[in-house]
Design a protein around this motif. Structure first.
Motif, mmCIF file in Angstrom:
data_model
loop_
_atom_site.group_PDB
_atom_site.id
_atom_site.type_symbol
_atom_site.label_atom_id
_atom_site.label_comp_id
_atom_site.label_asym_id
_atom_site.label_seq_id
_atom_site.Cartn_x
_atom_site.Cartn_y
_atom_site.Cartn_z
ATOM 1 N N LEU A 49 0.859 -1.182 0.000
ATOM 2 C CA LEU A 49 0.000 0.000 0.000
ATOM 3 C C LEU A 49 0.895 1.232 0.000
ATOM 4 N N ILE A 54 -3.247 5.331 0.500
ATOM 5 C CA ILE A 54 -3.806 5.604 1.830
ATOM 6 C C ILE A 54 -4.446 6.981 1.872
ATOM 7 N N ARG A 102 -12.298 0.111 4.843
ATOM 8 C CA ARG A 102 -11.036 0.819 4.615
ATOM 9 C C ARG A 102 -10.028 0.559 5.721
ATOM 10 N N GLU A 104 -9.167 -2.101 7.173
ATOM 11 C CA GLU A 104 -8.287 -3.235 6.902
ATOM 12 C C GLU A 104 -7.016 -2.748 6.201
ATOM 13 N N GLN A 105 -7.210 -1.874 5.220
ATOM 14 C CA GLN A 105 -6.048 -1.356 4.491
ATOM 15 C C GLN A 105 -5.236 -0.393 5.355
ATOM 16 N N GLY A 108 -3.228 -2.591 7.640
ATOM 17 C CA GLY A 108 -2.161 -3.248 6.886
ATOM 18 C C GLY A 108 -1.013 -2.303 6.606
ATOM 19 N N TYR A 109 -1.357 -1.049 6.299
ATOM 20 C CA TYR A 109 -0.332 -0.027 6.028
ATOM 21 C C TYR A 109 0.445 0.286 7.306
ATOM 22 N N VAL A 114 0.672 -6.080 4.544
ATOM 23 C CA VAL A 114 -0.698 -6.063 4.013
ATOM 24 C C VAL A 114 -1.490 -7.288 4.436
ATOM 25 N N ARG A 117 -4.425 -7.354 8.590
ATOM 26 C CA ARG A 117 -5.485 -6.374 8.345
ATOM 27 C C ARG A 117 -6.320 -6.094 9.581
#
Length: 670
Positions: A49, A54, A102, A104-105, A108-109, A114, A117
């Motif tokens: 990501l 982001i 969102r 989750e991302q 992960g970031y 990734v 999550r």
């Protein structure tokens, strides 16, 4: 084959239309994603990501997070589980991916991975402004903390270092905070949901409500015969205007994942503010899951056994669940049958002698309505009694043989005095609720509410048949105790077997028949050896157990003199069955031959009655033998058949066939 498209009215066309619409939405979503992607040609898309992605996600318009989670429910949950402000923040951090995709991302970031999550312990503490090394912050996520103890948050991957473990909010918690009030699907198999609409308040429910309102968080209800701890507990907590969950403790204990189910119960009770009513509790106790329910604001247990303090580290308030009075039972039957279209009997009168708790009454009414469908739909007294019998547990059938009565009073051929005693026994069973409960005629000393009788007489005089007639009169099943399941050569085992029978019979609406009772209820004797001592212990146990029995029991014996005299004092009725006289024998011969069996004109009932002094059982056996002889010859029963059958009975009894008895038919006998 036609290549034309499917009919537009066919089900396939509707499915294809739906798939086409879904495809259009997917195309639109892909186009939106590409239009908002700062680097759409990146060959490593999906493996990491970027900062630009982001930023784009943060700028994407979404419903405000607070509005989606519902602030009022979160605040109520925090009060119920005694959460601190930090606990609330940690719960929201873990909940975010379940409410807004969102996150989750985002996580992960922030986790720089990734594949991670969900929030880790490290990330959650940092987002809440708490240092990773803070002992007080880390303590909010251990097993004793409210979030974990109340099953609101799960810390996964226990084999990893604490900071890298992931946090997960159970689906039921997320659904509750979003406004879903349905109970956890995992609890479907253990939840008890009896229909108690219109049910009068059971005795003791108001006292239970006062105790729970005053802070009693663990209550044990000991069920009396005819009472329902489940109904009493549900009604008592409902008086506090709070949700209640009924739980089948037998299914909970038998479940393979009972520890997980216990945690789900705790979570459900805290989410909804509900009290728990669990039972029935057996002699082995509720099991180790009871202490897991310590966080529930009110737990009501019920069972027929006494409370053992070792079952829980908490002290329990002990109350009784008493049966309903006659007026309350009548109101309960009326409520259960209120919406039935055709009821042609007084349900309370037809089932007054049945020992049913409120939950069983509801089920019995449903069973009676189903039974009446095959007879036109009108519910009569017979349907109501069969519905009540359908609530009998099957445990007694493993220890005794169930007999569905098929005879009635007209089938008995007995002297008027004996018939009067039998009718009196049936009347005792029918009116014991009035005499023992309302008129308080039961003496003290822990005596039960049972009705017991002794039927004594020679073999074949009608003892077993009379027991069957009484059971039919009361609309009950007859359970004949099999001595093979009772008597055991090992010391103490016979008493254990009898205790199992009495315990099962107490919860069954039936008549318990001990045939050949002198084999069990024998006289006590002077102790000369160890055998005499243990035989006396067995009889003494039976004397005590008969006094506390709550059901209907009949002892039948051919040898009354062999019974201990102490038993007769504890019996409500003693009926002596005499050998029938000539007049009764004539009636017995005529009744046994019946109206369907072809009968030759030479059959002399007067001679049969005067010449042969036989009991009803032997007369019946002789008639059956004669019927087989006639069937084999494809003709009507003749006097020769009957006399030959009587001769067979004489030989079985060890009696001689003499001319003074058989007269002109002696040659037929030989």
């Amino acid at each position: 084959m036609s290549r034309e498209g499917p009919d537009v009215t066919s089900p396939l066309a509707a499915v294809l239309d739906g798939l086409a619409a879904l495809e259009r939405r997917i195309r639109a979503a892909v186009a939106d994603r590409r239009n908002g992607d700062p680097n759409p040609d990146d060959p490593f898309r999906g493996l990491y990501l970027s900062d630009e992605v982001i930023e784009a996600l943060l700028d994407e318009p979404r419903m405000p997070f607070a509005a989606a989670t519902g602030g009022t429910r979160l605040g109520a949950l925090a009060r119920a589980a005694r959460l601190t402000p930090l606990d609330e923040e940690l719960l929201l951090v873990a909940l975010a991916p379940d409410v807004d995709g969102r996150f989750e991302q985002f996580y992960g970031y922030l986790n720089d991975d990734v594949t991670k999550r969900r929030a880790t312990v490290s990330l959650a503490l940092r987002l809440c402004g708490v240092a990773e090394a803070s002992a007080s912050g880390r303590a909010r996520l251990d097993a004793a903390a409210p979030l974990v103890r109340c099953c609101l948050l799960t810390v996964d991957q226990p084999d990893r270092p604490l900071l890298s473990r992931t946090l997960r909010v159970p689906d039921r918690v997320a659904a509750h905070l979003l406004g879903d009030d349905r109970p956890d699907p995992a609890l479907t198999e253990v939840l008890a949901r009896p229909d108690l609409t219109g049910m009068p308040t059971p005795p003791g429910a108001d006292r239970l409500a006062r105790a729970a309102a005053a802070g009693a968080d663990l209550i044990y209800l000991r069920e009396q015969p005819g009472a329902s701890g489940l109904a009493t507990g549900l009604a008592g907590l409902a008086l506090l205007d709070r949700p209640v969950l009924g739980v089948d403790a037998v299914r909970l204990t038998a479940a393979a994942e009972r520890a997980e189910l216990a945690r789900a119960l705790v979570r459900e009770a805290i989410l909804t503010g509900a009290g728990l009513v669990l039972g029935p509790i057996g002699t082995d106790g509720p099991g180790p899951w009871l202490d897991a329910l310590a966080e529930v604001p009110a737990v009501v247990l019920f069972g027929a056994t006494g409370w053992d303090p070792s079952w829980s580290r908490r002290s329990a308030l002990l109350l009784d669940a008493a049966p309903m009075a006659a007026g309350q039972r009548a109101a309960l039957w009326r409520a259960a049958l209120d919406k039935r279209p055709a009821v042609a009997a007084d349900a309370a009168a037809a089932t007054a002698h049945f020992v049913l708790d409120p939950v069983q009454v509801r089920r019995a009414a449903d069973a009676a309505a189903l039974d009446a469908l095959s007879d036109g739909g009108t519910i009569g007294a017979a349907h109501l009694r069969r519905g009540a019998r359908s609530q009998n547990a099957a445990g007694l059938e493993r220890l005794a043989r169930r007999v569905q009565p098929s005879v009635a009073w007209p089938d008995l051929v007995l002297p008027p005095a004996v018939l009067g005693q039998l009718r009196e026994f049936a009347a005792r069973a029918r009116h014991r609720h009035l005499v023992l409960d309302e008129w308080r005629m039961r003496p003290g000393g822990g005596r039960g509410r049972g009705i017991t009788g002794l039927f004594a007489g020679d073999s074949g005089t009608g003892k077993t048949m009379s027991a069957e007639v009484i059971a039919a009169e009361l609309g009950l099943d007859l359970y004949t105790v099999n001595l093979a399941t009772v008597v055991d050569k090992y010391v103490g085992e016979t008493e254990k077997n009898l205790e199992r029978i009495f315990a099962e019979a107490a919860g069954v609406n039936g008549v318990l028949l001990f045939d050949e009772a002198d084999a069990i209820f024998g006289k006590r004797s002077e102790v000369r050896d160890a055998h005499d001592r243990y035989a006396n212990i067995e009889s003494a146990y039976l004397l005590q157990r008969m006094e506390t029995f709550d059901g209907l029991a009949i002892l039948a014996t051919n040898l009354r003199a062999n019974l201990d005299e102490a038993f007769t004092r504890r019996l409500d009725t003693v009926v002596d069955f005499p050998t029938p006289d000539e007049e009764l024998r004539r009636t017995l011969w005529d009744r046994c031959l019946g109206g369907l069996l072809p009968r030759d004109a030479d059959v002399d009932l007067g001679f049969l009655a005067s010449a042969f002094e036989l009991s009803g059982g032997h007369i019946r056996s002789a008639v059956v033998t004669a019927a087989y002889r006639a069937a084999d010859g494809n003709r009507a029963v003749t006097m020769a058949d009957v006399v030959a059958a009587v001769a067979r009975e004489y030989r079985k009894l060890g009696r001689l066939c003499l001319e003074r008895e058989f007269g002109p038919y002696l040659t037929l006998a030989r």
